[in-house]
Structure formats: structure tokens, C-alpha cells
Design an enzyme around this catalytic site. Structure first.
Site, short mmCIF file in Angstrom:
data_model
loop_
_atom_site.label_atom_id
_atom_site.label_comp_id
_atom_site.label_asym_id
_atom_site.label_seq_id
_atom_site.Cartn_x
_atom_site.Cartn_y
_atom_site.Cartn_z
N ASN A 33 -32.41 -21.62 -5.63
CA ASN A 33 -31.23 -22.93 -5.80
C ASN A 33 -30.62 -22.31 -6.67
O ASN A 33 -29.41 -23.21 -7.29
CB ASN A 33 -32.43 -23.77 -6.90
CG ASN A 33 -32.77 -22.87 -8.21
OD1 ASN A 33 -31.95 -21.51 -7.73
ND2 ASN A 33 -33.04 -23.83 -9.02
N SER A 126 -42.89 -7.30 -15.80
CA SER A 126 -41.93 -6.80 -16.56
C SER A 126 -42.85 -5.77 -18.09
O SER A 126 -43.63 -5.86 -18.41
CB SER A 126 -41.13 -7.29 -17.21
OG SER A 126 -40.00 -7.04 -18.33
N TYR A 151 -38.74 -15.27 -23.04
CA TYR A 151 -39.05 -14.81 -22.09
C TYR A 151 -39.95 -13.49 -21.82
O TYR A 151 -40.67 -13.35 -20.38
CB TYR A 151 -37.37 -13.52 -21.31
CG TYR A 151 -37.71 -12.72 -20.47
CD1 TYR A 151 -38.09 -13.36 -19.51
CD2 TYR A 151 -37.77 -11.05 -20.42
CE1 TYR A 151 -37.73 -12.31 -18.16
CE2 TYR A 151 -38.05 -10.66 -19.72
CZ TYR A 151 -38.09 -11.20 -18.12
OH TYR A 151 -38.38 -10.06 -17.60
N LYS A 155 -43.75 -14.07 -18.92
CA LYS A 155 -44.99 -12.77 -18.19
C LYS A 155 -45.40 -12.35 -18.73
O LYS A 155 -46.59 -12.74 -17.22
CB LYS A 155 -42.98 -11.23 -18.48
CG LYS A 155 -41.93 -11.68 -17.93
CD LYS A 155 -42.30 -11.48 -16.52
CE LYS A 155 -41.10 -12.07 -15.55
NZ LYS A 155 -40.81 -12.62 -14.47
N PHE A 180 -39.66 -1.72 -14.60
CA PHE A 180 -39.39 -1.49 -16.20
C PHE A 180 -37.29 -1.03 -16.20
O PHE A 180 -37.35 -2.50 -15.72
CB PHE A 180 -39.63 0.38 -16.21
CG PHE A 180 -40.82 0.87 -17.32
CD1 PHE A 180 -42.41 0.33 -16.27
CD2 PHE A 180 -40.75 0.88 -18.35
CE1 PHE A 180 -43.25 0.07 -16.51
CE2 PHE A 180 -42.24 0.37 -18.68
CZ PHE A 180 -43.43 0.47 -18.32
N VAL A 218 -22.83 0.89 -28.29
CA VAL A 218 -24.49 0.99 -28.62
C VAL A 218 -24.99 0.57 -29.66
O VAL A 218 -24.86 0.69 -30.60
CB VAL A 218 -24.02 3.00 -28.43
CG1 VAL A 218 -25.83 3.32 -28.44
CG2 VAL A 218 -23.21 3.23 -27.80
N ASP A 299 -34.99 -5.45 -29.98
CA ASP A 299 -34.95 -4.33 -28.86
C ASP A 299 -36.30 -3.28 -29.12
O ASP A 299 -36.29 -2.97 -30.31
CB ASP A 299 -34.14 -3.66 -29.56
CG ASP A 299 -32.47 -3.20 -27.90
OD1 ASP A 299 -32.69 -4.38 -27.24
OD2 ASP A 299 -31.31 -3.40 -28.39
#
Ligand code: UD1
Length: 338
Positions: A33, A126, A151, A155, A180, A218, A299
Site C-alpha cells: 500500500n 527478526s 515493534y 514480531k 539479523f 555512535v 539497544d
């Protein structure tokens, strides 16, 4: 010819997979879509393969519309379900939108597989399902940890929906593919990742190099890793694409042991954020402007795969490394910025 329905066929992984499917003799139709994509990849696919792909621009959450596609295409042998919202940060701001979209679209694709007797179903999962894994590399048996984002929950729960569905529908075979970190582009540079706003490391690096962004931060250099930055398993998108073809062929040849199987898809090696930057600098000959910033919320410290199961059963193995990823990603960025 065997006809495959790819959802999210105009997306990054979907479009590359269509090329690999066509190269292996499949006929492909797509549903997309364009919520996070455009028609452009269809042109790229046509230039690479010489085949025009029919894309249905419909919302997978609307089952009546989905049915129409199946009524028009009664001979679909497999569904590869990529379409989903996938921005981790955005999912924390809009959890209901993520639940609505990712759950309902998956439910509708399962419903359609059942109603129209499609025997083979492949789901994009994932490595996010592992959360902050306690053992590395992760195998398919590594226990899930609590996910860090809505999210991630879509999964984990998507996988479980398919597992329960498979138990109740023994004639439908499913494979859950845990990716990954996909990156890189098709060698022809006619296809690649084209995010509206780049949120992932590799496209951010190439955007800085081309001058679309000033610099890259970073996210943390004080983790307990070899250089202090996060470690991920970057896999070239064409290697990943080929795993879908192999998984489909495996199911169509009835090589599966159970009717719902799960596979890790990575290269089995971790690269740190700083190493990815170095790999880019090496292949491009450019110095990248970066600064060290604070850690990004959510993270995981380090994650990389053990992909032996996919190698053994699907007869798949990755053939490209981090430099191939950075080289093709950089070539693609230069091409699309022309
Ligand atoms: C995450 C998920 C992945 C999901 C993807 C979708 C995990 C382990 N992975 O990938 O399953 O499909 O999101 O988007 O949950 N980085 C920087 N600076 C930046 C951008 C990124 O340092 O400007 C670092 C991140 O901190 C991370 C690495 O680069 O360590 C990769 O980040 P990213 O590309 O966003 O992917 P993941 O977060 O690993």
C-alpha cells in the site's frame, strides 16, 4: 509457473526477494500500500529481470480487499509476508498503530492462506525477538527475553500466532525467518534501501558520506564489547533474499520435518558500530564524520547469529561480508542521489 504472493513487495527486503524469486523461476505478484514505499522498486525489478510485476495497492488490514486478490489469482503456491511497520522508536510512540497494522495484516494473510488453500507461508521475523540474549551467538533455541519495543512484540506475537495457527491447520506449512541486520543493495544499483527518513546505521552512514546529513552519532562507546560500541550481525540483503527462495523451495519439496519451522538468518559474525564505520571508510576511500553520543534507549549490547540450522536444512549460506554490504550500499546511495 509457480506463483508467489509477496506482501510488501515494494519494500526493501521484499523487492530484493522478488528479484531472487524471479531468477529462480517463480512468478510473483505483490501487495503493497506504499505506506513506507513507492512504485520505484517495481521499475528496478523490471530492469533487472525483464519481468513486470503486478502490485495491488491495498491495505492488508482490509480482508475484503485481500480476498479479491486471491479470487483473481487462484493458483498461488506460497505467501511471503514482509509487509509491516518496522521502526523501533516510532513503535514506542504509536504502539496501537503498530499493533493494529502488524497483527491485523498477519491475521488476514493467515485467514487467506486458510480460505484459499495456500500451502506455504513464510513470515518475516527478526532477531529482536531474542531481546538482550544471555548467550551468543543465538540459536533458534535461545530463549526469548522481554522485548524492548511494541515493534518487537508484534514480531514475537506474530511468530506465536503462526505457531498456533499451524497446529490447528496441519496442511499449511510455515517458516519463520529471523533476520539479523539487513543492509546493502543489489549489485546493479537499481534496487536498494530507500527510507523516507533513515533510522538504521548503514543508510545513515551513506547519507552522511554523500552530504545529506552533517554527521553521525555512535550511540555509546562504553558497552562491554571489544571497542565499546554495540555489536550486530549485518547480512547482505541479497543473501537474505535468497534465503526466502530456498525456504519456499524447501517447503514445496516437502523437506520440512514439522509444519512450522524457524530459522536464523545472519552471517554468524558480529561487527561493532565502529567497525562498520571503518569498513565503509575502507571501501569508499572517504573519511566519515562521526561523534560519540549517549546510549540509545532500547539497544541490546551485542547480538549475532548461529545460522547452522538454515545451512543444514535450507541449504542456504551467506556469501557476502560487511565490505560487500558497505560497497553496494555506497554505490546505491550515489546512484539514487544523482
Ligand atoms: C533493530 C532490531 C531489528 C529490526 C530493526 C528495524 C534488534 C537487536 N534489532 O535493529 O531486529 O529489524 O531495528 O529497524 O532489536 N547506531 C548508531 N548510530 C545511529 C544509528 C544506529 O550508533 O545513528 C547503532 C545502534 O545503536 C545499533 C547499530 O547501530 O547498535 C544498529 O542500529 P540499527 O541499524 O538501528 O539496527 P538495530 O537497532 O540493531
Amino acid at each position: 509457473m509457480n506463483k508467489v504472493l509477496v506482501t510488501g513487495g515494494c519494500g526493501y527486503i521484499g523487492s530484493h526477494t522478488i528479484v531472487d524469486l524471479i531468477d529462480n523461476g517463480f512468478e510473483v505478484i505483490s501487495i503493497d500500500n506504499h505506506v513506507n514505499s513507492s512504485r520505484k522498486p517495481l521499475k528496478g525489478i523490471e530492469k533487472i529481470t525483464g519481468k513486470k510485476i503486478k502490485n495491488y495497492k491495498i491495505d492488508l488490514c482490509n480482508y475484503n480487499r485481500v480476498r479479491k486478490v486471491f479470487l483473481e489469482n487462484k493458483d498461488i503456491v506460497g505467501i511471503i509476508h514482509f509487509a509491516a511497520l518496522k521502526a523501533v522508536g516510532e513503535s514506542s510512540e504509536q504502539p496501537l498503530r503498530y499493533f493494529q497494522n502488524n497483527f491485523n495484516s498477519t491475521l488476514n494473510m493467515l485467514e487467506a492462506a486458510k480460505e484459499f488453500g495456500v500451502k506455504n507461508f513464510i513470515f518475516s521475523s527478526s532477531c529482536t525477538v531474542y531481546g538482550n540474549a544471555k548467550e551468543l551467538p543465538v540459536t533458534e533455541e535461545t530463549p526469548f527475553q522481554r522485548v524492548e519495543s511494541p515493534y518487537g512484540l508484534t514480531k514475537q506475537a506474530g511468530e506465536e500466532m503462526i505457531e498456533f495457527f499451524s497446529k490447528a491447520n496441519p496442511k499449511i506449512n510455515s517458516i519463520l525467518l529471523r533476520y539479523f541486520n539487513p543492509a546493502g543493495a543489489h549489485e546493479s544499483v537499481l534496487l536498494g534501501e530507500a527510507p523516507n527518513v533513515a533510522l538504521n546505521l548503514v543508510p545513515i552512514i551513506t547519507e552522511v558520506a554523500i552530504g545529506k546529513r552533517k554527521s553521525i552519532t555512535v550511540f555509546g562507546d562504553d558497552y562491554d564489547t571489544r571497542d565499546g560500541s554495540n555489536i550486530r550481525d549485518y547480512i547482505h540483503v541479497m543473501d537474505l533474499a535468497n534465503a526466502h527462495t530456498k525456504a519456499l523451495q524447501y517447503l514445496m519439496n516437502s523437506n520440512n520435518k514439522t509444519n512450522c519451522e524457524v530459522y536464523n538468518l545472519g552471517i554468524g559474525e558480529g561487527a561493532s558500530v565502529l567497525e562498520v564505520i571503518k569498513a565503509f571508510e575502507k571501501v569508499s576511500g572517504k573519511k566519515l564524520k562521526y561523534k560519540i553520543g549517549p546510549r540509545r534507549k532500547g539497544d541490546v549490547v551485542a547480538i549475532y547469529s548461529n545460522y547452522k540450522k538454515a545451512k543444514r536444512r535450507l541449504k542456504w549460506k551467506p556469501t557476502r561480508n560487511i565490505e560487500d554490504i558497505m560497497r553496494t550500499a555506497w554505490a546505491w546511495e550515489q546512484e539514487r542521489s544523482k
